[in-house]
Design an enzyme around this catalytic site. Structure first.
Site, PDB file in Angstrom:
ATOM      1  N   ARG A  41      39.307  31.646  31.351  1.00  0.00           N
ATOM      2  CA  ARG A  41      39.668  32.594  32.402  1.00  0.00           C
ATOM      3  C   ARG A  41      40.753  33.516  31.868  1.00  0.00           C
ATOM      4  O   ARG A  41      41.822  33.053  31.450  1.00  0.00           O
ATOM      5  CB  ARG A  41      40.173  31.884  33.659  1.00  0.00           C
ATOM      6  CG  ARG A  41      40.548  32.915  34.734  1.00  0.00           C
ATOM      7  CD  ARG A  41      40.909  32.334  36.074  1.00  0.00           C
ATOM      8  NE  ARG A  41      41.088  33.419  37.032  1.00  0.00           N
ATOM      9  CZ  ARG A  41      40.791  33.360  38.311  1.00  0.00           C
ATOM     10  NH1 ARG A  41      40.309  32.256  38.826  1.00  0.00           N
ATOM     11  NH2 ARG A  41      40.991  34.405  39.096  1.00  0.00           N
ATOM     12  N   ASP A  71      38.661  38.017  34.473  1.00  0.00           N
ATOM     13  CA  ASP A  71      39.612  38.514  35.481  1.00  0.00           C
ATOM     14  C   ASP A  71      40.599  39.502  34.851  1.00  0.00           C
ATOM     15  O   ASP A  71      40.926  39.408  33.668  1.00  0.00           O
ATOM     16  CB  ASP A  71      40.365  37.316  36.079  1.00  0.00           C
ATOM     17  CG  ASP A  71      41.040  37.685  37.393  1.00  0.00           C
ATOM     18  OD1 ASP A  71      40.709  38.740  37.976  1.00  0.00           O
ATOM     19  OD2 ASP A  71      41.919  36.923  37.826  1.00  0.00           O
ATOM     20  N   ARG A 122      36.098  42.779  49.194  1.00  0.00           N
ATOM     21  CA  ARG A 122      36.773  43.946  48.602  1.00  0.00           C
ATOM     22  C   ARG A 122      36.390  45.206  49.366  1.00  0.00           C
ATOM     23  O   ARG A 122      35.387  45.215  50.088  1.00  0.00           O
ATOM     24  CB  ARG A 122      36.356  44.078  47.134  1.00  0.00           C
ATOM     25  CG  ARG A 122      36.882  42.921  46.341  1.00  0.00           C
ATOM     26  CD  ARG A 122      36.610  43.049  44.871  1.00  0.00           C
ATOM     27  NE  ARG A 122      37.315  41.949  44.229  1.00  0.00           N
ATOM     28  CZ  ARG A 122      37.778  41.948  43.005  1.00  0.00           C
ATOM     29  NH1 ARG A 122      37.607  43.001  42.240  1.00  0.00           N
ATOM     30  NH2 ARG A 122      38.415  40.918  42.515  1.00  0.00           N
ATOM     31  N   ARG A 141      40.103  51.361  39.848  1.00  0.00           N
ATOM     32  CA  ARG A 141      39.726  49.983  39.506  1.00  0.00           C
ATOM     33  C   ARG A 141      38.384  49.918  38.791  1.00  0.00           C
ATOM     34  O   ARG A 141      38.164  49.109  37.904  1.00  0.00           O
ATOM     35  CB  ARG A 141      39.679  49.118  40.780  1.00  0.00           C
ATOM     36  CG  ARG A 141      41.041  48.843  41.389  1.00  0.00           C
ATOM     37  CD  ARG A 141      40.897  48.039  42.675  1.00  0.00           C
ATOM     38  NE  ARG A 141      40.233  46.774  42.438  1.00  0.00           N
ATOM     39  CZ  ARG A 141      40.827  45.668  41.955  1.00  0.00           C
ATOM     40  NH1 ARG A 141      42.116  45.684  41.682  1.00  0.00           N
ATOM     41  NH2 ARG A 141      40.150  44.563  41.774  1.00  0.00           N
ATOM     42  N   SER A 183      38.581  29.538  41.393  1.00  0.00           N
ATOM     43  CA  SER A 183      38.047  30.577  42.287  1.00  0.00           C
ATOM     44  C   SER A 183      36.592  30.326  42.692  1.00  0.00           C
ATOM     45  O   SER A 183      35.773  31.245  42.691  1.00  0.00           O
ATOM     46  CB  SER A 183      38.187  31.962  41.644  1.00  0.00           C
ATOM     47  OG  SER A 183      39.545  32.269  41.464  1.00  0.00           O
ATOM     48  N   TRP A 219      44.237  45.959  34.774  1.00  0.00           N
ATOM     49  CA  TRP A 219      44.152  46.716  33.523  1.00  0.00           C
ATOM     50  C   TRP A 219      44.057  48.214  33.845  1.00  0.00           C
ATOM     51  O   TRP A 219      44.741  49.036  33.244  1.00  0.00           O
ATOM     52  CB  TRP A 219      42.908  46.249  32.750  1.00  0.00           C
ATOM     53  CG  TRP A 219      42.655  46.944  31.446  1.00  0.00           C
ATOM     54  CD1 TRP A 219      43.086  46.557  30.213  1.00  0.00           C
ATOM     55  CD2 TRP A 219      41.889  48.142  31.235  1.00  0.00           C
ATOM     56  NE1 TRP A 219      42.640  47.433  29.252  1.00  0.00           N
ATOM     57  CE2 TRP A 219      41.907  48.422  29.850  1.00  0.00           C
ATOM     58  CE3 TRP A 219      41.191  49.008  32.087  1.00  0.00           C
ATOM     59  CZ2 TRP A 219      41.259  49.516  29.294  1.00  0.00           C
ATOM     60  CZ3 TRP A 219      40.551  50.105  31.541  1.00  0.00           C
ATOM     61  CH2 TRP A 219      40.584  50.352  30.157  1.00  0.00           C
ATOM     62  N   GLU A 245      33.018  35.675  47.380  1.00  0.00           N
ATOM     63  CA  GLU A 245      34.212  36.191  48.066  1.00  0.00           C
ATOM     64  C   GLU A 245      34.469  37.667  47.740  1.00  0.00           C
ATOM     65  O   GLU A 245      35.227  38.339  48.441  1.00  0.00           O
ATOM     66  CB  GLU A 245      35.451  35.374  47.683  1.00  0.00           C
ATOM     67  CG  GLU A 245      35.492  33.972  48.293  1.00  0.00           C
ATOM     68  CD  GLU A 245      34.507  33.004  47.657  1.00  0.00           C
ATOM     69  OE1 GLU A 245      34.233  33.123  46.445  1.00  0.00           O
ATOM     70  OE2 GLU A 245      33.973  32.131  48.385  1.00  0.00           O
ATOM     71  N   ASN A 246      33.838  38.164  46.678  1.00  0.00           N
ATOM     72  CA  ASN A 246      34.080  39.571  46.293  1.00  0.00           C
ATOM     73  C   ASN A 246      33.553  40.581  47.320  1.00  0.00           C
ATOM     74  O   ASN A 246      33.927  41.756  47.281  1.00  0.00           O
ATOM     75  CB  ASN A 246      33.483  39.881  44.913  1.00  0.00           C
ATOM     76  CG  ASN A 246      34.288  39.308  43.760  1.00  0.00           C
ATOM     77  OD1 ASN A 246      33.761  39.065  42.675  1.00  0.00           O
ATOM     78  ND2 ASN A 246      35.584  39.074  43.971  1.00  0.00           N
ATOM     79  N   ASN A 286      40.417  43.061  35.432  1.00  0.00           N
ATOM     80  CA  ASN A 286      39.909  44.439  35.272  1.00  0.00           C
ATOM     81  C   ASN A 286      40.709  45.431  36.109  1.00  0.00           C
ATOM     82  O   ASN A 286      41.060  46.519  35.648  1.00  0.00           O
ATOM     83  CB  ASN A 286      38.437  44.531  35.713  1.00  0.00           C
ATOM     84  CG  ASN A 286      37.519  43.740  34.813  1.00  0.00           C
ATOM     85  OD1 ASN A 286      37.910  43.339  33.738  1.00  0.00           O
ATOM     86  ND2 ASN A 286      36.297  43.520  35.268  1.00  0.00           N
ATOM     87  N   GLY A 287      40.966  45.057  37.376  1.00  0.00           N
ATOM     88  CA  GLY A 287      41.671  45.963  38.290  1.00  0.00           C
ATOM     89  C   GLY A 287      43.085  46.246  37.814  1.00  0.00           C
ATOM     90  O   GLY A 287      43.545  47.405  37.803  1.00  0.00           O
TER      91      GLY A 287
HETATM   92  C1  FPP Z   1      37.443  40.520  38.163  1.00  0.00           C
HETATM   93  O1  FPP Z   1      38.497  41.435  37.921  1.00  0.00           O
HETATM   94  C2  FPP Z   1      36.187  41.093  37.684  1.00  0.00           C
HETATM   95  C3  FPP Z   1      35.091  41.345  38.464  1.00  0.00           C
HETATM   96  C4  FPP Z   1      35.054  41.052  39.902  1.00  0.00           C
HETATM   97  C5  FPP Z   1      33.877  41.999  37.916  1.00  0.00           C
HETATM   98  C6  FPP Z   1      33.462  41.565  36.549  1.00  0.00           C
HETATM   99  C7  FPP Z   1      32.211  42.288  36.187  1.00  0.00           C
HETATM  100  C8  FPP Z   1      31.970  42.845  34.990  1.00  0.00           C
HETATM  101  C9  FPP Z   1      32.915  42.773  33.832  1.00  0.00           C
HETATM  102  C10 FPP Z   1      30.661  43.559  34.763  1.00  0.00           C
HETATM  103  C11 FPP Z   1      29.568  42.576  34.404  1.00  0.00           C
HETATM  104  C12 FPP Z   1      28.309  43.309  34.218  1.00  0.00           C
HETATM  105  C13 FPP Z   1      27.106  42.734  33.921  1.00  0.00           C
HETATM  106  C14 FPP Z   1      25.939  43.627  33.751  1.00  0.00           C
HETATM  107  C15 FPP Z   1      26.923  41.291  33.780  1.00  0.00           C
HETATM  108  P1  FPP Z   1      39.421  41.904  39.146  1.00  0.00           P
HETATM  109  O2  FPP Z   1      38.842  43.154  39.713  1.00  0.00           O
HETATM  110  O3  FPP Z   1      39.559  40.782  40.124  1.00  0.00           O
HETATM  111  O4  FPP Z   1      40.768  42.193  38.442  1.00  0.00           O
HETATM  112  P2  FPP Z   1      42.239  42.091  39.118  1.00  0.00           P
HETATM  113  O5  FPP Z   1      42.480  40.633  39.366  1.00  0.00           O
HETATM  114  O6  FPP Z   1      43.121  42.650  38.067  1.00  0.00           O
HETATM  115  O7  FPP Z   1      42.192  42.907  40.365  1.00  0.00           O
END
Ligand code: FPP
Length: 255
Positions: free
Chosen positions: A180, A17, A68, A30, A188, A22, A64-65, A19-20
């Site tokens: 996590r 968790d 988005r 994102r 989640s 970051w 749930e994704n 990525n967005g």
């Molecule tokens: C949650 O961060 C992350 C995800 C929904 C995607 C994770 C997927 C990858 C890292 C790629 C995996 C690829 C392979 C090929 C297995 P978020 O977007 O919810 O972050 P935030 O809470 O900061 O918005």
């Protein structure tokens, strides 16, 4: 008598968790965070491999994704296709068996084909296991397992053992450790049944920043845990002492 150290986890579950957030902090879209997250995953899988972790299960896309924005969902699907296409050969070379859990019915055709290809390519690998959860939800998993178990037991007598046999990951030991990242402290809807006795490790670090050292810190924290599985401390210590020779420390084995 020296305290037994909890051996390294055999099975680690990862909620990647942050990525967005970051990406947002850097003024990036994102999706740049998800791309950076893929790089981090590659690195962490290498470290897990170096520490002989038998099984890793990652939450790549939850049921749930889908809520988005459509644009982000499409980019995530693309990233999964491209990420697997690019990296599955490295996993194969490391003797990793790759499998996917979740509901494939709603996934794009191209992604389904890539999942099948990755599974077929690595099916004979026995070194370690990587499970990737895509369109996965723990509640979905329980519902599909209950449906299958009920078919086997028309009189309605479904117990824990008959249900477990139909869950995703029925052939893996339950995760020993869940990590996590990203600061939230919740499951989640990940592996709800399988995490019943899992040790939980939460860190504020956003997934793209999660380094090898952060991963080793999580392993070290796990090794300090006192896992009792409902028993009392002395019973567990007696069992631990019997196989203390098998226990080893991440601190001594890591550079
Ligand atoms: C949650 O961060 C992350 C995800 C929904 C995607 C994770 C997927 C990858 C890292 C790629 C995996 C690829 C392979 C090929 C297995 P978020 O977007 O919810 O972050 P935030 O809470 O900061 O918005």
């Amino acid at each position: 008598m020296t305290e037994a150290i909890t051996p390294l986890p055999a099975h680690i579950a990862l909620i990647m968790d942050g990525n967005g957030r970051w990406a947002k902090r850097r003024g990036l879209p994102r999706n740049a965070g998800h791309q950076a997250g893929l790089k981090t995953l590659r690195q962490i899988l290498r470290v897990a491999h170096d520490h002989d972790i038998a099984c890793v299960t990652v939450f790549a896309f939850s049921s749930e994704n889908w809520r988005r924005p459509q644009h982000e969902v499409s980019l995530l699907m693309d990233l999964l296709v491209r990420g697997l296409r690019k990296h599955v050969s490295e996993l194969h070379a490391r003797n990793v068996r790759v499998r996917f859990i979740g509901n494939r019915a709603r996934l794009p055709t191209e992604l389904c084909a890539q999942l099948r290809h990755s599974e077929e390519l690595t099916a004979g690998n026995a070194g370690s296991m990587l499970n990737v959860a895509i369109d996965y939800g723990g509640q979905w998993d329980l519902a599909q397992a209950a449906t299958a178990a009920a078919r086997e037991h028309p009189q309605g007598l479904v117990d824990e053992h008959s249900l477990r046999r139909h869950l995703s990951l029925a052939d893996c030991p339950d995760p020993d450790l869940l990590i996590r990242t990203g600061g939230e402290q919740r499951l989640s809807n990940f592996l709800l049944w399988q995490l019943a006795y899992t040790e939980l490790y939460f860190t504020d670090v956003f997934w793209p920043d999660f380094s090898s050292q952060d991963f080793l810190a999580a392993l070290h924290s796990y090794q300090q845990r006192d896992r009792r599985f409902g028993k009392v401390e002395d019973m567990v210590k007696d069992e631990d002492n019997q196989d203390a020779s098998a226990a080893y420390s991440v601190l001594t084995s890591s550079a």
